[in-house]
Design a protein around this motif. Structure first.
Motif, PDB file in Angstrom:
ATOM      1  N   GLU A   1     -38.727  43.193 -64.958  1.00 23.24           N
ATOM      2  CA  GLU A   1     -38.371  41.835 -64.501  1.00 23.24           C
ATOM      3  C   GLU A   1     -37.793  42.072 -63.153  1.00 23.24           C
ATOM      4  N   ALA A   2     -36.818  43.079 -62.630  1.00 24.82           N
ATOM      5  CA  ALA A   2     -35.929  43.242 -61.560  1.00 24.82           C
ATOM      6  C   ALA A   2     -37.261  43.486 -60.338  1.00 24.82           C
TER       7      ALA A   2
ATOM      8  N   GLN B   1     -40.398  42.679 -60.201  1.00 29.16           N
ATOM      9  CA  GLN B   1     -41.244  41.502 -59.988  1.00 29.16           C
ATOM     10  C   GLN B   1     -40.460  40.423 -59.358  1.00 29.16           C
ATOM     11  N   MET B   2     -39.142  40.219 -59.581  1.00 31.53           N
ATOM     12  CA  MET B   2     -38.442  39.193 -58.938  1.00 31.53           C
ATOM     13  C   MET B   2     -38.397  39.603 -57.431  1.00 31.53           C
ATOM     14  N   GLY B   3     -38.053  40.841 -57.195  1.00 30.16           N
ATOM     15  CA  GLY B   3     -38.268  41.218 -55.841  1.00 30.16           C
ATOM     16  C   GLY B   3     -39.306  40.904 -55.064  1.00 30.16           C
TER      17      GLY B   3
ATOM     18  N   ASP C   1     -41.681  38.745 -56.055  1.00 32.30           N
ATOM     19  CA  ASP C   1     -41.627  37.324 -55.734  1.00 32.30           C
ATOM     20  C   ASP C   1     -40.796  36.820 -54.752  1.00 32.30           C
ATOM     21  N   ASN C   2     -39.928  37.651 -54.262  1.00 31.39           N
ATOM     22  CA  ASN C   2     -39.084  37.108 -53.027  1.00 31.39           C
ATOM     23  C   ASN C   2     -39.363  37.883 -51.814  1.00 31.39           C
TER      24      ASN C   2
ATOM     25  N   LEU D   1     -40.339  41.297 -51.394  1.00 28.55           N
ATOM     26  CA  LEU D   1     -39.851  42.771 -51.115  1.00 28.55           C
ATOM     27  C   LEU D   1     -41.049  43.692 -51.424  1.00 28.55           C
TER      28      LEU D   1
ATOM     29  N   PHE E   1     -44.612  39.934 -66.688  1.00 27.09           N
ATOM     30  CA  PHE E   1     -43.896  39.228 -65.522  1.00 27.09           C
ATOM     31  C   PHE E   1     -44.560  38.941 -64.186  1.00 27.09           C
ATOM     32  N   SER E   2     -45.626  39.765 -64.049  1.00 30.24           N
ATOM     33  CA  SER E   2     -46.385  39.582 -62.769  1.00 30.24           C
ATOM     34  C   SER E   2     -47.334  38.291 -62.817  1.00 30.24           C
ATOM     35  N   LYS E   3     -47.414  37.719 -61.462  1.00 33.18           N
ATOM     36  CA  LYS E   3     -48.331  36.546 -61.604  1.00 33.18           C
ATOM     37  C   LYS E   3     -49.733  36.861 -61.224  1.00 33.18           C
ATOM     38  N   GLN E   4     -50.486  36.858 -62.425  1.00 27.88           N
ATOM     39  CA  GLN E   4     -51.566  37.017 -62.282  1.00 27.88           C
ATOM     40  C   GLN E   4     -52.482  35.895 -61.735  1.00 27.88           C
TER      41      GLN E   4
END
Lengths: 296, 296, 296, 296
Positions: free
Chosen positions: D187-188, D190-192, D194-195, D197, D292-295
């Motif tokens: 999740e860390a 994927q959050m990166g 999504d922002n 990175l 967590f990934s946006k498919q």
């Protein structure tokens, strides 16, 4: 009126047996506590000299015991009541235990020609005393009908959840959901308070909206919103954290066995464990509100 | 009857404005969509040539906008309505936005002598159309009374939650709790199913027990337990996952700001994000049941 | 050597500025605290009469401030440094703030011809004093190279995470993960203890197995497993619960904005809030171990 | 060299027995699968006609079985090996089972004069084949020493966790922690992403910072960050979701028994159940990243 053997005269079992006597049944009781036996004796119970007398010549045997291992030990095995229960007599186990043990006991008794229902209760000591308990029953339709007549002397709502073991399953599903309602209502109320709302006003709004649930209606966890609930009495009385943690343990074990995902119930279970760690096990389960409130 | 400016004629705003016209108010509407303007025009609305006409000479200005930044931009700043609204006129913002923005807008309008209430709604498109919405209002007692008269033409339940911003806070508290009820009810029902129970029977038992909650009563997430709910219609209609995720985002941001612990709501928020990741954003929010059910 | 303006001389900023002086830079400092200014003055800093002197004629301006609103206010707006910073000078903001504010400040400065990197730090007061901080930098490759030379006088590890704002994002991703490692390691160790294991033995096994992580290596949360860590010193020193809760708040807000699912990080955030509720905000963040341990 | 009986020749047990033969031991094997028996026979094993031959006249008996009930049934009861094992022979159970069963079997064997250690493994099929498994052993110091000599022919790291059952406890503590590391790292990252990175850059930064953990080092769940890991091979190979879910089930059951709070591990367990519900049970456990990934 029936001849009933009753095993287990604790905080719940004692008043339940008393209500059966009051209803006119002929009740033979067994417990390890002399005090409990004396109390029931004065109310008119026959005191069994030996646990087997709760089975021999009885129409119905009822048990109210702490855990699955006690139920197994009382009924099965070499010295178990399975050797004493009359054919076609009915066993009603009111203990809250794991469904697997309930099914195992039911199955062995059934093979010996004895009828069995699991009938865990809710409603607490007050419900037991006032005869307003709820029973959630697992067993065949015939056995349910037969049990219902007797249970009606101890309770008000009697549900038939399905086959043997289904009473236990339905009860832990309900109590797991209850713990989620209580935790969720507590955190929603505290978030409102943290943002300047009056918890009475917020409770009233949510009660009339889609947040409505049993805890808001009858058991508000925020002090002084409702009168006569544990939160308004320093979280005394009611349904203890330790008992909720026990039921959640049964729920989570069942979920592991059936590979069910129960993220909300698991989180609630762990929060009740955190409360036990902090020495709050003897408080009412609505004290989970205190985890969220900003103290000091 | 009042002179009302109405800004934002989407799925919700359109039918809300229509109900105001039907009630006899003189309504001036603004939107970026020509189609929406035409629809309202045919129902009797005056179409504003410029958004400022929704403020100038109006008794009341109502807005129904997607997010806090739109509300801020419409009312404040150099070209904002703050420069056009008559003194002592009343602004009713029905958008669901963060409480901080609602407070900021209310505070600036108030400094300019304009009255303000935040009045987020629930009840969906059906409620907007039928005039049965719920409004949760934040503002002074006087402003609330004045708003109530108008809101009554668009809705049925109108609550006064507290000072400015309190409407937004109460709404997200309620919707956060709703998401917890929905998730918890879903996992409890599925755990029952996994252990052999009939979801109709289990629903009925929990509805009469301490698991009772709004979702069990009116919005059962398990298909074919209740008729005429989204779960019995392939999770179509109702309140979309994307909208619940938006409201939960507002709730969690508020919780961060107030340092509130909201473990259950946070978990629910993340499960709705998981559903969005799987392309379920357009389904009804009761489709969270599908996360728990054993497919294939 | 460079001419550097330094704004914000708190527990972290003070020793960071001192290290720049020690490295030979010409440092002009600003803070609201007279005491902090005096301390740096005695170490050789020029004391700015006005915050603008930290910009005028400086090669580089560094800021170390508590929150995004302070950074915005210092640089932007009518009285902001944007009006005083020389073209092509470099701003290094070392504050830990939300990425959105970092991007907004960077973008406005860039439009005015001023270079900008966000460079949040980790390593605590000890790292600031010893010049062993870690910097995680967001900005263009050119600006990063230019910043790196200066940052090397205050820290040991300097990472280039990506474009403007990426330093903030990478830091909160790391710290969110750190909180998960700490919570997870704590509950695993306590479960071992509850089941009869020696936490030293269990720590050693997991350290050599797939449970290995930074907290087991360097920051074991169970008292008396490692020497010289906060858990062996009554959870004093180290990285405070309040600071971890602040970073987790930034992480969760970022996750809401990007619609990211972060269930583990959200749960950790809420447990740190529970600790704050219990008055543990000033203890080291490894004190989360105490939530799990069975006291009394 | 020792005379060894080996029971259970599955994906793990087969290559483990083969390594014992390769090391020169005299190995008698038993399994229900003819194919498995033939494979080992060709490598030099004696094939037992009856499971009792894995006990009679053997120095050591090793078992590698799916669950506690199989272990109990093989060793205890009327037809169990307890009736055939020589006094002072050593039983090494390498199965991953609940600690309670391990303790019960150990205790009964001990009462019959037979030595016992529980020695669950990690390292997967590759480790079994290459003789590089990790064994985590519970039992007395003497029994551990005796087991260690043999285990060294099948593995590389051999830990002594404590008394009987401690091997099982330490293994589930480690694997519970591993699941938390994997979920948290996923999740860390994927959050990166999504922002904005780059996951390689973020992985590198966290690996050198306080987010460092085994999964970042050796098993990055984000595709194409590390070569030769399951995530870079469409999540094939490695350690299956179903197996992680099984270990987490054992962990959570142990936590219920010991009333331990394990909120992070419980959440991880439930996410692995969600993956099973979606038909991902056969993928590598790092596939949790896909939640967590946006498919699309």
């Amino acid at each position: 009126m029936a001849k009933i053997g009753f095993i287990g005269l604790g905080n719940m079992g004692g008043p339940m047996a008393a209500n059966l006597i009051k209803a006119g049944h002929q009740v033979t009781v067994f417990d390890l506590s002399e005090v409990a036996l004396n109390t029931l004796s004065q109310l008119g119970a026959h005191v069994a000299q030996d646990i087997s007398q709760c089975a021999i010549n009885q129409d119905i045997t009822i048990s109210m015991l702490p855990a699955g291992k006690h139920v197994k030990s009382v009924y099965l095995g070499e010295t178990g009541l399975i050797n004493h229960l009359p054919k076609a007599s009915l066993v009603i186990d009111c203990s809250t235990i794991d469904a697997a043990t309930a099914k195992a006991v039911g199955s062995e008794l059934s093979a010996a020609g004895i009828c069995f229902v699991d009938a865990p209760v809710s409603g607490g000591v007050a419900g037991a005393t006032n005869g307003t308990l709820t029973f959630i029953v697992g067993g065949s339709a015939d056995d349910f009908e037969r049990a219902q007549v007797i249970l009606a002397d101890m309770g008000k709502n009697i549900f038939h959840a399905g086959e043997t073991g289904a009473g236990q399953v339905a009860k832990i599903c309900n109590n797991m959901l209850l713990s989620i309602l209580m935790a969720g209502t507590s955190e929603a109320l505290q978030m409102g308070i943290d943002n300047g709302l009056d918890p009475k006003v917020l409770s009233e709004i949510m009660l009339q909206s889609s947040g409505r649930n049993w805890t808001l209606e009858l058991y508000n966890p925020c002090p002084d919103v409702l009168p006569n609930v544990p939160s308004s009495n320093n979280y005394q009385g009611g349904f203890m954290v330790d008992l909720m943690a026990k039921d959640l343990g049964l729920a989570i074990e069942a979920a592991v066995q059936s590979q069910s995902a129960t993220p909300m119930g698991s989180l609630a279970k762990n929060m009740y464990n955190l409360m036990q760690n902090q020495g709050m096990g003897g408080q009412d389960f609505s004290a989970i509100f205190k985890l969220f409130s900003k103290q000091g």
